[in-house]
Design a protein around this motif. Structure first.
Motif, PDB file in Angstrom:
ATOM      1  N   GLU A   1       0.824  -1.208   0.000  1.00 12.36           N
ATOM      2  CA  GLU A   1       0.000   0.000   0.000  1.00 12.36           C
ATOM      3  C   GLU A   1       0.862   1.263   0.000  1.00 12.36           C
ATOM      4  O   GLU A   1       0.569   2.220  -0.725  1.00 12.36           O
ATOM      5  CB  GLU A   1      -0.928  -0.016   1.221  1.00 12.36           C
ATOM      6  CG  GLU A   1      -1.948   1.095   1.204  1.00 12.36           C
ATOM      7  CD  GLU A   1      -2.923   0.978   2.355  1.00 12.36           C
ATOM      8  OE1 GLU A   1      -2.926   1.888   3.195  1.00 12.36           O
ATOM      9  OE2 GLU A   1      -3.671  -0.024   2.396  1.00 12.36           O
ATOM     10  N   ALA A   2       1.927   1.279   0.779  1.00 10.85           N
ATOM     11  CA  ALA A   2       2.812   2.449   0.817  1.00 10.85           C
ATOM     12  C   ALA A   2       3.441   2.695  -0.553  1.00 10.85           C
ATOM     13  O   ALA A   2       3.517   3.846  -1.017  1.00 10.85           O
ATOM     14  CB  ALA A   2       3.900   2.252   1.876  1.00 10.85           C
TER      15      ALA A   2
ATOM     16  N   LEU B   1       1.161   6.457  -7.070  1.00  6.81           N
ATOM     17  CA  LEU B   1       0.015   7.256  -7.497  1.00  6.81           C
ATOM     18  C   LEU B   1       0.307   8.747  -7.342  1.00  6.81           C
ATOM     19  O   LEU B   1      -0.047   9.554  -8.204  1.00  6.81           O
ATOM     20  CB  LEU B   1      -1.243   6.885  -6.695  1.00  6.81           C
ATOM     21  CG  LEU B   1      -1.946   5.609  -7.107  1.00  6.81           C
ATOM     22  CD1 LEU B   1      -2.975   5.205  -6.057  1.00  6.81           C
ATOM     23  CD2 LEU B   1      -2.613   5.764  -8.467  1.00  6.81           C
ATOM     24  N   ARG B   2       0.958   9.097  -6.244  1.00  2.00           N
ATOM     25  CA  ARG B   2       1.297  10.499  -5.996  1.00  2.00           C
ATOM     26  C   ARG B   2       2.260  11.021  -7.062  1.00  2.00           C
ATOM     27  O   ARG B   2       2.037  12.080  -7.644  1.00  2.00           O
ATOM     28  CB  ARG B   2       1.909  10.658  -4.604  1.00  2.00           C
ATOM     29  CG  ARG B   2       2.178  12.103  -4.203  1.00  2.00           C
ATOM     30  CD  ARG B   2       2.824  12.202  -2.831  1.00  2.00           C
ATOM     31  NE  ARG B   2       4.178  11.678  -2.815  1.00  2.00           N
ATOM     32  CZ  ARG B   2       5.253  12.322  -3.284  1.00  2.00           C
ATOM     33  NH1 ARG B   2       5.129  13.507  -3.838  1.00  2.00           N
ATOM     34  NH2 ARG B   2       6.452  11.774  -3.209  1.00  2.00           N
ATOM     35  N   LEU B   3       3.309  10.272  -7.312  1.00  2.00           N
ATOM     36  CA  LEU B   3       4.332  10.718  -8.255  1.00  2.00           C
ATOM     37  C   LEU B   3       3.866  10.680  -9.708  1.00  2.00           C
ATOM     38  O   LEU B   3       4.176  11.579 -10.486  1.00  2.00           O
ATOM     39  CB  LEU B   3       5.600   9.870  -8.101  1.00  2.00           C
ATOM     40  CG  LEU B   3       6.354  10.039  -6.782  1.00  2.00           C
ATOM     41  CD1 LEU B   3       7.492   9.029  -6.686  1.00  2.00           C
ATOM     42  CD2 LEU B   3       6.858  11.465  -6.616  1.00  2.00           C
ATOM     43  N   SER B   4       3.141   9.638 -10.074  1.00  2.00           N
ATOM     44  CA  SER B   4       2.759   9.463 -11.478  1.00  2.00           C
ATOM     45  C   SER B   4       1.486  10.201 -11.870  1.00  2.00           C
ATOM     46  O   SER B   4       1.329  10.600 -13.026  1.00  2.00           O
ATOM     47  CB  SER B   4       2.590   7.976 -11.793  1.00  2.00           C
ATOM     48  OG  SER B   4       3.802   7.292 -11.599  1.00  2.00           O
TER      49      SER B   4
ATOM     50  N   ARG C   1      -8.608   8.440  -3.509  1.00  2.00           N
ATOM     51  CA  ARG C   1      -9.144   9.006  -4.754  1.00  2.00           C
ATOM     52  C   ARG C   1      -9.221   7.922  -5.834  1.00  2.00           C
ATOM     53  O   ARG C   1     -10.207   7.820  -6.569  1.00  2.00           O
ATOM     54  CB  ARG C   1      -8.216  10.151  -5.168  1.00  2.00           C
ATOM     55  CG  ARG C   1      -8.639  10.951  -6.335  1.00  2.00           C
ATOM     56  CD  ARG C   1      -7.633  12.109  -6.460  1.00  2.00           C
ATOM     57  NE  ARG C   1      -7.659  12.699  -7.759  1.00  2.00           N
ATOM     58  CZ  ARG C   1      -8.091  13.934  -8.012  1.00  2.00           C
ATOM     59  NH1 ARG C   1      -8.526  14.698  -7.035  1.00  2.00           N
ATOM     60  NH2 ARG C   1      -8.075  14.394  -9.240  1.00  2.00           N
ATOM     61  N   PHE C   2      -8.171   7.101  -5.925  1.00  2.00           N
ATOM     62  CA  PHE C   2      -8.155   5.977  -6.857  1.00  2.00           C
ATOM     63  C   PHE C   2      -9.317   5.025  -6.543  1.00  2.00           C
ATOM     64  O   PHE C   2     -10.019   4.569  -7.455  1.00  2.00           O
ATOM     65  CB  PHE C   2      -6.815   5.239  -6.755  1.00  2.00           C
ATOM     66  CG  PHE C   2      -6.720   4.029  -7.644  1.00  2.00           C
ATOM     67  CD1 PHE C   2      -6.308   4.148  -8.960  1.00  2.00           C
ATOM     68  CD2 PHE C   2      -7.033   2.759  -7.156  1.00  2.00           C
ATOM     69  CE1 PHE C   2      -6.218   3.025  -9.791  1.00  2.00           C
ATOM     70  CE2 PHE C   2      -6.950   1.648  -7.971  1.00  2.00           C
ATOM     71  CZ  PHE C   2      -6.538   1.776  -9.287  1.00  2.00           C
TER      72      PHE C   2
ATOM     73  N   SER D   1      -8.712   4.965 -16.464  1.00  2.00           N
ATOM     74  CA  SER D   1      -8.200   3.868 -17.289  1.00  2.00           C
ATOM     75  C   SER D   1      -6.674   3.865 -17.288  1.00  2.00           C
ATOM     76  O   SER D   1      -6.044   2.806 -17.135  1.00  2.00           O
ATOM     77  CB  SER D   1      -8.720   3.968 -18.724  1.00  2.00           C
ATOM     78  OG  SER D   1     -10.104   3.717 -18.757  1.00  2.00           O
ATOM     79  N   ASP D   2      -6.073   5.034 -17.437  1.00  2.00           N
ATOM     80  CA  ASP D   2      -4.612   5.142 -17.392  1.00  2.00           C
ATOM     81  C   ASP D   2      -4.075   4.738 -16.022  1.00  2.00           C
ATOM     82  O   ASP D   2      -3.073   4.020 -15.916  1.00  2.00           O
ATOM     83  CB  ASP D   2      -4.161   6.569 -17.709  1.00  2.00           C
ATOM     84  CG  ASP D   2      -4.432   6.974 -19.154  1.00  2.00           C
ATOM     85  OD1 ASP D   2      -4.664   6.079 -20.002  1.00  2.00           O
ATOM     86  OD2 ASP D   2      -4.421   8.189 -19.425  1.00  2.00           O
ATOM     87  N   MET D   3      -4.739   5.208 -14.981  1.00  2.00           N
ATOM     88  CA  MET D   3      -4.308   4.878 -13.623  1.00  2.00           C
ATOM     89  C   MET D   3      -4.421   3.376 -13.363  1.00  2.00           C
ATOM     90  O   MET D   3      -3.525   2.788 -12.741  1.00  2.00           O
ATOM     91  CB  MET D   3      -5.161   5.648 -12.599  1.00  2.00           C
ATOM     92  CG  MET D   3      -4.917   7.138 -12.596  1.00  2.00           C
ATOM     93  SD  MET D   3      -6.127   8.025 -11.570  1.00  2.00           S
ATOM     94  CE  MET D   3      -5.481   7.692  -9.949  1.00  2.00           C
TER      95      MET D   3
END
Length: 155
Positions: free
Chosen positions: A30-31, A37-40, A47-48, A115-117
């Motif tokens: 999870e970390a 997610l934060r960086l990309s 939110r995801f 979709s990208d995420m």
């Protein structure tokens, strides 16, 4: 101590070790996912999760349904949805005949972004669990299905 009591104590300790190992692995994965997610995507895991729930139900969900699916309070979901609306990824739709309820759903931009995420997320999880074979993943999944995770019946 009799043999059954010793076996029960040993079983109890093994289950405790298993729980701690599952928790440690979950927290580590999870970390990593939170950071990626934060960086990309300049996004968060909650939110995801909201976008994933809305992606699965293309017609949208009432806010209380979304909270139930995510197993979080309405207040937690409201703040996330507000930011997603501000970013143009989610839209609110009034429900005819019920002024208190609101339907929320991903916009076209929200669907494309998610979709990208999702593709990236799947790749990250795959890489993080690289040492797990397909058979092992299936077997572990089957074993975990036997646990009382959602029933609340066994304490």
């Amino acid at each position: 101590m009799t043999a059954p009591i010793i076996r029960e104590a040993t079983l109890s300790k093994e289950r405790l070790r298993l729980w701690l190992r599952m928790l440690r692995v979950t927290r580590q994965v999870e970390a990593e996912l939170r950071e990626k997610l934060r960086l990309s995507f300049d996004s968060t895991l909650p939110r995801f999760d909201v976008m994933a729930a809305l992606f699965r139900d293309s017609e949208g969900l009432k806010m209380n349904e979304l909270s139930k699916r995510l197993r979080v309070s309405n207040g937690n979901v409201t703040g996330i949805v507000e930011r997603l609306v501000d970013d143009g990824l989610v839209e609110r739709i009034a429900i005819e005949g019920d002024r208190r309820a609101t339907l929320v759903r991903l916009t076209a931009a929200g669907r494309a972004t998610f979709s990208d995420m999702a593709v990236a997320h799947e790749g990250w999880v795959n890489a993080l669990l690289d040492g797990v074979t397909e058979d092992d993943a299936h077997h572990i999944g089957e074993l975990l299905h036997g646990l009382p995770a959602d029933t609340g019946e066994r304490q």
